[in-house]
Scaffold this motif. Sequence first.
Motif, short mmCIF file in Angstrom:
data_model
loop_
_atom_site.label_atom_id
_atom_site.label_comp_id
_atom_site.label_asym_id
_atom_site.label_seq_id
_atom_site.Cartn_x
_atom_site.Cartn_y
_atom_site.Cartn_z
N ALA A 1 18.16 112.80 47.73
CA ALA A 1 17.33 112.20 46.68
C ALA A 1 16.57 113.28 45.91
CB ALA A 1 16.35 111.20 47.30
N ALA A 2 16.08 114.29 46.62
CA ALA A 2 15.35 115.38 45.96
C ALA A 2 16.26 116.18 45.04
CB ALA A 2 14.73 116.30 47.01
N ALA A 3 17.53 116.28 45.39
CA ALA A 3 18.47 117.05 44.57
C ALA A 3 18.62 116.46 43.18
CB ALA A 3 19.83 117.12 45.27
N THR A 4 18.46 115.16 43.03
CA THR A 4 18.59 114.53 41.71
C THR A 4 17.43 114.90 40.80
OG1 THR A 4 17.40 112.51 42.38
CG2 THR A 4 19.78 112.58 42.75
N PHE A 5 16.37 115.47 41.38
CA PHE A 5 15.16 115.82 40.63
C PHE A 5 15.15 117.29 40.23
CE2 PHE A 5 10.53 116.98 40.75
CZ PHE A 5 10.13 116.25 39.64
N ARG A 6 16.13 118.06 40.69
CA ARG A 6 16.14 119.50 40.41
C ARG A 6 17.35 119.88 39.56
NH1 ARG A 6 11.42 122.50 41.65
NH2 ARG A 6 10.30 121.21 43.16
N GLN A 7 17.14 120.84 38.67
CA GLN A 7 18.21 121.31 37.79
C GLN A 7 19.42 121.73 38.61
OE1 GLN A 7 17.81 121.69 34.30
NE2 GLN A 7 19.93 122.31 34.05
N GLY B 1 15.83 124.94 41.75
CA GLY B 1 15.93 124.86 40.31
C GLY B 1 14.68 124.18 39.76
N GLN B 2 14.53 124.15 38.45
CA GLN B 2 13.35 123.52 37.86
C GLN B 2 13.34 122.02 38.13
OE1 GLN B 2 13.01 123.21 33.61
NE2 GLN B 2 15.19 122.83 33.29
N PRO B 3 12.16 121.43 38.23
CA PRO B 3 12.10 119.97 38.38
C PRO B 3 12.45 119.30 37.06
CG PRO B 3 9.90 120.87 38.16
CD PRO B 3 10.83 122.05 38.24
N GLN C 1 10.88 121.05 28.75
CA GLN C 1 10.39 119.69 28.94
C GLN C 1 10.99 118.75 27.90
OE1 GLN C 1 6.20 119.47 29.52
NE2 GLN C 1 6.13 117.24 29.61
N SER C 2 11.20 119.25 26.71
CA SER C 2 11.82 118.42 25.67
C SER C 2 13.28 118.13 25.98
CB SER C 2 11.71 119.12 24.31
OG SER C 2 12.47 120.33 24.29
N LYS C 3 13.87 118.92 26.90
CA LYS C 3 15.27 118.72 27.30
C LYS C 3 15.37 117.99 28.64
CE LYS C 3 16.53 123.13 25.15
NZ LYS C 3 17.10 124.48 25.40
N GLY C 4 14.22 117.56 29.17
CA GLY C 4 14.23 116.83 30.43
C GLY C 4 13.74 117.63 31.62
N GLY C 5 13.44 118.92 31.40
CA GLY C 5 12.98 119.77 32.49
C GLY C 5 11.46 119.89 32.52
N GLY C 6 10.98 121.04 32.95
CA GLY C 6 9.54 121.26 33.01
C GLY C 6 9.12 121.95 34.28
N THR C 7 7.88 121.72 34.68
CA THR C 7 7.37 122.32 35.91
C THR C 7 6.63 121.26 36.72
OG1 THR C 7 6.24 124.28 36.79
CG2 THR C 7 5.09 123.05 35.07
N GLU C 8 6.30 121.58 37.95
CA GLU C 8 5.62 120.62 38.82
C GLU C 8 4.21 120.31 38.28
OE1 GLU C 8 8.64 122.90 41.15
OE2 GLU C 8 7.05 123.42 39.74
N SER C 9 3.75 119.09 38.49
CA SER C 9 2.42 118.69 38.04
C SER C 9 1.42 118.89 39.17
CB SER C 9 2.41 117.23 37.59
OG SER C 9 2.63 116.37 38.70
N ASN C 10 0.21 119.27 38.80
CA ASN C 10 -0.84 119.49 39.80
C ASN C 10 -1.20 118.21 40.53
OD1 ASN C 10 -1.63 122.38 39.48
ND2 ASN C 10 -2.01 121.74 37.37
N VAL D 1 5.62 130.10 49.69
CA VAL D 1 5.84 130.27 48.25
C VAL D 1 7.17 129.62 47.87
CG1 VAL D 1 6.18 131.91 46.36
CG2 VAL D 1 4.54 132.43 48.19
N LEU D 2 7.16 128.88 46.76
CA LEU D 2 8.38 128.35 46.15
C LEU D 2 8.58 129.05 44.81
CD1 LEU D 2 10.72 126.22 45.86
CD2 LEU D 2 9.06 124.83 44.59
N LEU D 3 9.79 129.56 44.58
CA LEU D 3 10.14 130.21 43.32
C LEU D 3 11.19 129.39 42.59
CD1 LEU D 3 10.58 133.98 44.31
CD2 LEU D 3 8.63 132.94 43.17
N HIS D 4 11.04 129.32 41.28
CA HIS D 4 12.12 128.78 40.46
C HIS D 4 11.89 129.17 39.00
CE1 HIS D 4 9.96 125.57 38.29
NE2 HIS D 4 9.34 125.29 39.43
N GLY D 5 12.99 129.24 38.27
CA GLY D 5 12.93 129.39 36.82
C GLY D 5 13.49 128.11 36.24
N THR D 6 14.59 128.24 35.49
CA THR D 6 15.23 127.04 34.95
C THR D 6 16.33 126.57 35.91
OG1 THR D 6 14.75 127.73 32.67
CG2 THR D 6 16.46 126.06 32.98
N ARG D 7 17.43 127.29 35.97
CA ARG D 7 18.52 126.91 36.88
C ARG D 7 18.32 127.46 38.29
NH1 ARG D 7 23.02 124.64 35.01
NH2 ARG D 7 24.13 125.40 36.84
#
Length: 560
Positions: free
Chosen positions: A180-186, A207-209, A250-259, A336-342
């Motif tokens: 289920a989490a995989a559907t939320f990541r690039q 990958g990015q959320p 974010q305009s393409k459906g991506g972005g970063t985690e929310s606080n 620590v969690l690292l991610h960029g886009t892909r």
Amino acid sequence: MEFIELILINKLDGVILKYPHQENVDGTVCITGHHLILSSRKEGVHELWLLHKNIDSIEKKENKPSSGATQGGSLFLKCKDLRIFQLDIGSTNELHLVAQTLENLSSLQDPNLFYPFFYRHMHPIVENGYTLYSIEGEFTKVLATEEWRISRVNHNYTVCSSYGKAVVVPKNIDDETIAAAATFRQGGRFPVLSYRHNNGAVLMRAGQPLYGPKHRRCRPDEAILNAVVALGTKGIIYDLRSSNSISQQQSKGGGTESNSNYSQWKIYNRSMDDVDNQQQLLDNYSKLIEACNDREISSDKWLSKLESCGWPESVRNSLHTACIVAQHIHQKAEPVLLHGTRGEDATLLVCSLVQIILNPDCRTIRGLQALVEREWVQAGHPFGARHRCGPHGAGAARAAPTFLLFLDCVRQFLEQFPCSFEYRQAFLITLFEHSYASQFGTFLCDTEQERESRGVYEQTTSIWSWLNQPDELPRHINPLYDPTPTVIWPSVAPMSFVIWEELYLRWLVEQHTEEREEQYRVIRSREQQLRAQAQQLRRELMDLARQYYAPAKRDPICDK
């Protein structure tokens, strides 16, 4: 398709090879399905065997017409290992035939037609490099902690096409939650374990959320991350992109985690857009090579051109980011969690550098092999880059040199800690060369899924099988090696950067002209001065840090 369909001319006499530092060779060119072979009748002259896969670009230059007809011309072969060959051919028609044949063979895109599938190793294979660094073997100590487990939720590659069949995840997270989490990541790249430090702190990557403009939430993803945070503490998320890049995603459906959704984590941006943007990194690399090949420029202008190309800044930025992440893990024991886009470029680069800083095993030959296998090959770095690029001659984008950037960063480590690494520069250069063109199958394709479907593991030889042979391994061992069992912190000051002349300038430094020799004397002298200044500055900064942090027990980690 048969190679014979692509080979318009397979043999040509009277070809003159011109190559820096060598006498001109008058010989015969033979073109096979995988090699251009030039041999000379003169004794003592070695044959040139050039893999077509090594050819980056082909330029033709016809001779000026004489008596109303052109008389042949020259082919300039620019190679991925930075060599440039000139082939002088007497007939214009044969010039075009050879050029078209090399274009046909060097632009093949089907990995099953590449040389590794046709190469047969001449010596017995002592170790199978494809099974040498399994997930189970590499994470033995981690799995013994009872906090982590190996998940095979991706055994058929349907959850994430770029991950391997086996990944390490928190033990209390079931496979349904992971899927289920995989559907939320690039790209389906859900959070997985990259490294566990000896203090228990972990490094994860993803990958990015797929947060999007509607602020989508994914509780299974939150559950995976919260499972690694101890009660009463917080983890650290580093998004390796600028705020502007995140907004664009974010305009393409991506972005970063929310606080608000990831309240157990502190979220920071650490811009590495120059690395995650493959075209920008490729442009910087091209400018670097252009500067290195400029034989007319003065020494002062050369140094300025080198700095302005952007490559040194990418090296320093990568090392600096890795140091910041390593501080969180080593000094604060924070996950620590690292991610960029892909999560396939800057993410893998920083994860690898962090482990070299923290883990002494990664400074050994087999440790680096395991790191490359684990964090690059098995983690889905697109070495084949077929989804990113096409044939160079077709005008398509080329693969970004992210793996080369990693090797350059390791080269900076070797310069600053010459006795702490079991391997020498020759080992890094070997990896660079084989990542672009090789008789071995390790760096073929983009993913484990593609390698498996194409039969890479059964039909080709691993580069590790060759490198670990008793007669090959000694060539790569550092005779000054004295293991450093602790963490090492590289200097990231601008004056600490050293041009990797053994790689970028290796085909140029033997130019025996007074101007070029003087240029290298000036460069070497200036580098030595800057290195001495960097060492002095580092000592002064360490003294200031001890004075500043020790009395108040301040947190030395830069949160900005």
